[in-house]
Design a protein around this motif. Structure first.
Motif, PDB file in Angstrom:
ATOM      1  N   VAL A 219       0.881  -1.166   0.000  1.00 13.78           N
ATOM      2  CA  VAL A 219       0.000   0.000   0.000  1.00 13.78           C
ATOM      3  C   VAL A 219       0.923   1.221   0.000  1.00 13.78           C
ATOM      4  O   VAL A 219       1.518   1.561   1.022  1.00 13.78           O
ATOM      5  CB  VAL A 219      -0.905   0.001   1.248  1.00 13.78           C
ATOM      6  N   VAL A 220       1.054   1.837  -1.165  1.00 13.62           N
ATOM      7  CA  VAL A 220       2.077   2.874  -1.310  1.00 13.62           C
ATOM      8  C   VAL A 220       1.554   4.177  -0.717  1.00 13.62           C
ATOM      9  O   VAL A 220       0.558   4.724  -1.187  1.00 13.62           O
ATOM     10  CB  VAL A 220       2.474   3.056  -2.789  1.00 13.62           C
ATOM     11  N   THR A 221       2.213   4.639   0.323  1.00 10.31           N
ATOM     12  CA  THR A 221       1.752   5.851   1.007  1.00 10.31           C
ATOM     13  C   THR A 221       2.354   7.111   0.398  1.00 10.31           C
ATOM     14  O   THR A 221       1.902   8.213   0.696  1.00 10.31           O
ATOM     15  CB  THR A 221       2.125   5.789   2.495  1.00 10.31           C
ATOM     16  N   PHE A 341       0.731  10.313  -0.924  1.00 12.75           N
ATOM     17  CA  PHE A 341      -0.485   9.912  -1.638  1.00 12.75           C
ATOM     18  C   PHE A 341      -1.693  10.063  -0.718  1.00 12.75           C
ATOM     19  O   PHE A 341      -1.560  10.268   0.495  1.00 12.75           O
ATOM     20  CB  PHE A 341      -0.360   8.472  -2.129  1.00 12.75           C
ATOM     21  N   PRO A 343      -4.488   9.447   1.762  1.00 14.85           N
ATOM     22  CA  PRO A 343      -4.769   8.443   2.799  1.00 14.85           C
ATOM     23  C   PRO A 343      -6.094   7.724   2.540  1.00 14.85           C
ATOM     24  O   PRO A 343      -6.241   6.557   2.907  1.00 14.85           O
ATOM     25  CB  PRO A 343      -4.839   9.273   4.081  1.00 14.85           C
ATOM     26  N   ALA A 346      -5.322   5.062   0.037  1.00 14.05           N
ATOM     27  CA  ALA A 346      -4.546   4.012   0.709  1.00 14.05           C
ATOM     28  C   ALA A 346      -5.462   3.150   1.571  1.00 14.05           C
ATOM     29  O   ALA A 346      -5.313   1.916   1.628  1.00 14.05           O
ATOM     30  CB  ALA A 346      -3.430   4.637   1.550  1.00 14.05           C
ATOM     31  N   ILE A 349      -7.234   0.696  -0.540  1.00 14.40           N
ATOM     32  CA  ILE A 349      -6.337  -0.393  -0.972  1.00 14.40           C
ATOM     33  C   ILE A 349      -6.179  -1.409   0.159  1.00 14.40           C
ATOM     34  O   ILE A 349      -6.280  -2.626  -0.047  1.00 14.40           O
ATOM     35  CB  ILE A 349      -4.967   0.176  -1.410  1.00 14.40           C
ATOM     36  N   ARG A 350      -5.953  -0.892   1.381  1.00 12.01           N
ATOM     37  CA  ARG A 350      -5.823  -1.795   2.538  1.00 12.01           C
ATOM     38  C   ARG A 350      -7.077  -2.655   2.704  1.00 12.01           C
ATOM     39  O   ARG A 350      -6.997  -3.868   2.910  1.00 12.01           O
ATOM     40  CB  ARG A 350      -5.615  -0.972   3.819  1.00 12.01           C
ATOM     41  N   TYR A 360      -0.543  -7.623   3.274  1.00 15.09           N
ATOM     42  CA  TYR A 360      -0.232  -6.295   2.733  1.00 15.09           C
ATOM     43  C   TYR A 360       0.517  -5.487   3.778  1.00 15.09           C
ATOM     44  O   TYR A 360       0.472  -5.787   4.969  1.00 15.09           O
ATOM     45  CB  TYR A 360      -1.516  -5.562   2.311  1.00 15.09           C
ATOM     46  N   ASP A 362       2.093  -1.190   4.377  1.00 11.62           N
ATOM     47  CA  ASP A 362       2.389   0.135   3.833  1.00 11.62           C
ATOM     48  C   ASP A 362       3.831   0.159   3.347  1.00 11.62           C
ATOM     49  O   ASP A 362       4.706  -0.488   3.919  1.00 11.62           O
ATOM     50  CB  ASP A 362       2.214   1.212   4.913  1.00 11.62           C
ATOM     51  N   GLY A 381      -3.199   6.984  -5.618  1.00  9.31           N
ATOM     52  CA  GLY A 381      -2.638   5.864  -4.872  1.00  9.31           C
ATOM     53  C   GLY A 381      -1.891   4.929  -5.793  1.00  9.31           C
ATOM     54  O   GLY A 381      -2.073   4.960  -7.018  1.00  9.31           O
ATOM     55  N   ILE A 383      -0.444   0.712  -6.014  1.00 13.84           N
ATOM     56  CA  ILE A 383      -0.481  -0.653  -5.494  1.00 13.84           C
ATOM     57  C   ILE A 383       0.767  -1.360  -5.993  1.00 13.84           C
ATOM     58  O   ILE A 383       0.976  -1.457  -7.205  1.00 13.84           O
ATOM     59  CB  ILE A 383      -1.742  -1.389  -6.003  1.00 13.84           C
TER      60      ILE A 383
END
Lengths: 421, 421
Positions: A219-221, A341, A343, A346, A349-350, A360, A362, A381, A383
């Motif tokens: 999960v790309v923050t 990105f 929140p 994100a 995605i989570r 998964y 971060d 966001g 992934i």
């Protein structure tokens, strides 16, 4: 539909077809294949145009519409129920490094196409249009800078400057783009910076963290910040046989001591700092002449702006402290602050990874991506899925069909969810 | 005459003409002048041939005879009283580095010519002939190896191998030599390795020791030994933004740690060890890619064979100890043992310096010279004079007219003394 889609026969992610996704990767991998497992499909080459033509053919078979903007960013649309609504955009790039792999960028494009196909097959009607995007010249291998297409789209790079950029043979982006568009024609035109409801980009991690920690979804923050420096050290050439060491001004040794000093400055037990000296050149580069001039580059990255400032601001002083009597010039050539990105994205995605029971975590992107430019325009966001040993920008780049499918399912859920907002 | 010549009107050294010597340096400096104070007169170029033609013209004006051998070494003879006696040979080279100075080699040639002229003007009849020699391709800048002409003369390099050597443009020594000989014709031929009674070479020090210690004459006792190594380090390319430092195999950092380890190995409080890393190259040499491959060279010199063996034999182990997970290959590419010059000749040089009240000191040559090859054939010696700050192989190379004249006077005395043995 609205709210979280159920994981069932009628959900978009259930309609994701791993076999189709994988075979499309294999089909794109044949375009510009090097014969050593990788590809050479640099931006706006005939190979790049052929890959776009293939994606356009898959899109046309579904009746999706295509459009292109003035820097060649290519959009494929699956219409929504509200023609006035801003689209949810997802995609990446098809261009590669000269010795590139089969997943960097390609996965993000094919995952987005798979989302459109899956939505079609699951007969899911979203309110917003679903747009697939293929950004022009993400790699920056043939034409600098990197992420050219998304930078122009977001207004970070003037179109005229981009079009005037020349490759190593003196061919301009303008000329190469005209050829590429002629080879893969798209009649409809799109403006830059049109309203985007959200931007999602699926990508291989290009690093080893997900694989090492057993995670399937990153999960790309955000994208870490980056500072580049160019250091020039001038000493004095001398005869290797005659000049006593105590009387030398050896630019190579001074540069090495600077790098050692910088390694001590950048030492980080958490291994979060990225510090790389990748370019290193000496003159006259002769075995029996003491080096008179050395040049090296520093690539320093960190997710936190304050660390980027604290350590980066000391680079020049550390170099000067190790000059050994040589002259030293330090120039900062690039300063790109960290990107955060959304929140909200994100969180979606989570939640999707959770529903699919995918491990998964971060993660901060170490590499830059087109998503960096979109983050200033709309909720954005990314992934990540694992790639073998973190190897990328390399013909040995590998990702597993199962991980690609998992990332695509998460992408599909999030895109459709956002398209109903 | 026999025995030590008196320092008076009739001695050869008293007839040395400093003004003529200096103006000949200026005349040769015009041939291939770069406009920045230096010269580019690489071996067997038209400029090299023109410089030889100038020396031949000066020699012809005196009625000296000239001859050439099959690698282009050029000999100018002032006859002795005994036509069967082996000559005393003195000289050096006229070819230069691409950005060379006006004294390296040139001084040795013009000093030897001055000795012949001075003997003529002082009407000194020696028993042995006095031969001036101009060795072909001492520098090795255009054609490798260095000291090619003297190596072939001494049998250390086969003629055929030398003639087949190509320059960077694919021109052979054979072809370039034919052109140079056509431009500066010498009808008489000379065999290789003819008997030589003694060889003397005057040269600028190319190092800073004489100047720093206030000496005018360096009595060269020999040439230090030399070992060359080539080290190749193979790591793994990785993305500078994504690959954690702990997981990298960075060939550049490994190479730098090897060099640091070697510096510790070579540490020498007496500053006698010469340790130089002059060539250093990395791949892919890109700012944002971790270095996958590094190559560097080691130039290690010392006057004592046992030190050369003890430290040199540990080079590979030190490199391996700092490999940081990279593969490393160490190859010794050259091993040249120290050369000892004739103590008898050195004694004559000391005595001559003493008679002229010139400050002198024994010195080991840090650079290699044509005299190295002659030392195996006959009693050999070298006379060094200071050069400014030890700078050589550089357009800024400087030597004073007074020091050049002093060195030439010592050379004249020793040559004439040996020519009467």
């Amino acid at each position: 539909m609205a709210g979280s889609p159920p994981v069932g026969r009628t959900s978009v992610s259930a309609a994701v077809n791993p076999d189709r996704l994988w075979h499309r990767h294999l089909a794109i991998a044949r375009i510009g294949a090097t014969g050593r497992g990788g590809v050479n499909r640099q931006a706006l080459t005939p190979e790049d145009a052929e890959a776009r033509r293939q994606v356009l053919a898959w899109a046309a078979a579904r009746g999706f519409t295509a459009s292109v903007d003035a820097i060649g960013n290519l959009f494929v649309r699956r219409a929504g129920s509200d023609p006035a609504a801003a689209p949810v955009v997802s995609g990446s790039h098809l261009d590669t490094q000269p010795t590139g792999g089969n997943f960097d960028g390609i996965f993000g494009v094919l995952a987005a196409l798979e989302v459109l196909d899956a939505a079609e097959e699951a007969r899911i009607q979203t309110r917003r249009p679903l747009d697939l995007v293929i950004w022009t010249n993400e790699e920056g291998a043939r034409f600098q800078p990197t992420t050219m297409g998304s930078a122009v789209f977001a207004g970070a790079l003037p179109l005229a400057a981009a079009l005037d950029t020349l490759d190593g043979r003196g061919v301009s982006v303008k000329a190469a783009l005209a050829e590429a568009l002629a080879a893969a024609p798209v009649p409809d035109r799109r403006p830059f910076g049109f309203p985007v409801a959200a931007y999602l980009e699926a990508h291989i991690e290009q690093g080893p963290i997900l694989e090492a920690t057993g995670m399937t979804i990153g999960v790309v923050t955000g994208i870490q910040g980056l500072r580049w420096y160019r250091v020039e050290v001038t000493g004095e050439e001398a005869h290797a046989g005659t000049m006593p060491l105590a009387q030398r001004r050896d630019a190579l040794l001074a540069a090495m001591e600077m790098v050692q000093g910088l390694r001590e400055l950048m030492a980080d037990p958490s291994d979060t700092v990225r510090f790389t000296v990748g370019r290193f050149e000496v003159q006259p580069n002769s075995p029996n002449t003491v080096c008179g001039r050395a040049l090296f580059t520093i690539d320093f990255r960190h997710p936190h702006p304050q660390v980027l400032a604290r350590l980066g601001d000391r680079v020049e002083a550390v170099c000067r402290a190790h000059a050994r009597g040589c002259a030293v010039e330090v120039a900062e050539t690039l300063h790109s602050p960290p990107t955060a990105f959304s929140p909200v994205v994100a969180g979606l995605i989570r939640a999707a990874a959770e529903r699919h029971s995918l491990p998964y975590a971060d993660i901060v992107s170490g590499a830059t991506h087109d998503a960096k430019h979109l983050a200033g325009l709309c909720p954005t966001g990314m992934i990540f899925v694992p790639c073998a040993r973190g190897i990328s920008h390399n013909e040995a780049e590998r990702a597993s069909p199962a991980d690609l499918a998992a990332g695509t399912r998460v992408l599909a859920d999030v895109v459709v969810e956002l398209a109903n907002t």
